[in-house]
Scaffold this active site. Structure first.
Site: not given
Length: 187
Positions: A44, A46-48, A51
């Protein structure tokens, strides 16, 4: 219903960590501080970024005796595929838990029942397996892992110093407060 002060409910899951699939349970949280970082989905947007930012703070968290777990409703196989194909995610060395049954996301009250995805939720868990902080963000709002490090330090300080509290903008070594009748109306 607030989860603060509640013990993490039992769970068993598979995770991807350092090129291997591992088992993770709620019992693994006992005896150490833990951070659970829920996010909506692999592959996706924003997720990377979140993380990767969390990975950049992982060494600082480990120095504080904290183990980090990221969690989404993807499988551990999908986590491996993402790890192998994304420059940002390939840097991650903490456990990436797969929650395809949605049990963990439901237990932490971050499951969006309509989409089947986890909300952006961050939880600091003490060595007794008790949730000490909860942060939930809307899907389009990323988190800052450097703020997380400071929250962990505050949670650890309060645990080690009963009767003291950490005020807003507290930083390690900063002034704390001891709530008492003398302080009422003076802050």
């Amino acid at each position: 219903m607030s989860l603060i002060g509640k013990e993490v409910l039992p769970f068993e899951a598979k995770a991807f960590k350092n090129g291997e699939f591992i088992d993770v349970t709620n019992e693994d949280l006992k005896g150490q501080w833990s951070v659970f970082c829920f996010y909506p989905a692999d592959f996706s947007f924003v997720c990377p970024t979140e993380l990767e930012d969390l990975q950049e703070q992982y060494a600082a968290l480990k120095e504080l005796g904290v183990e980090v777990y990221s969690v989404s409703t993807d499988t551990h196989f999908v986590h491996k595929g993402w790890h192998d194909s994304s420059e940002k995610i390939s840097k991650i060395t903490y456990a990436m838990i797969g929650d395809p049954s949605q049990t963990i996301s439901r237990n932490f009250d971050v499951l969006d029942e309509e989409t089947g995805l986890a909300d952006r939720g961050t939880f600091i868990i003490d060595p007794d397996g008790v949730i000490q902080t909860v942060e939930i963000n809307a899907g389009g709002i990323g988190r800052d892992a450097s703020n997380l490090v400071n929250k962990v330090k505050a949670a650890q300080y309060v645990r080690q110093n009963p009767g003291e509290v950490c005020p807003a903008k507290w930083e390690e070594g900063g002034e704390t407060l001891t709530p008492s009748l003398d302080l009422v109306g003076k802050i």
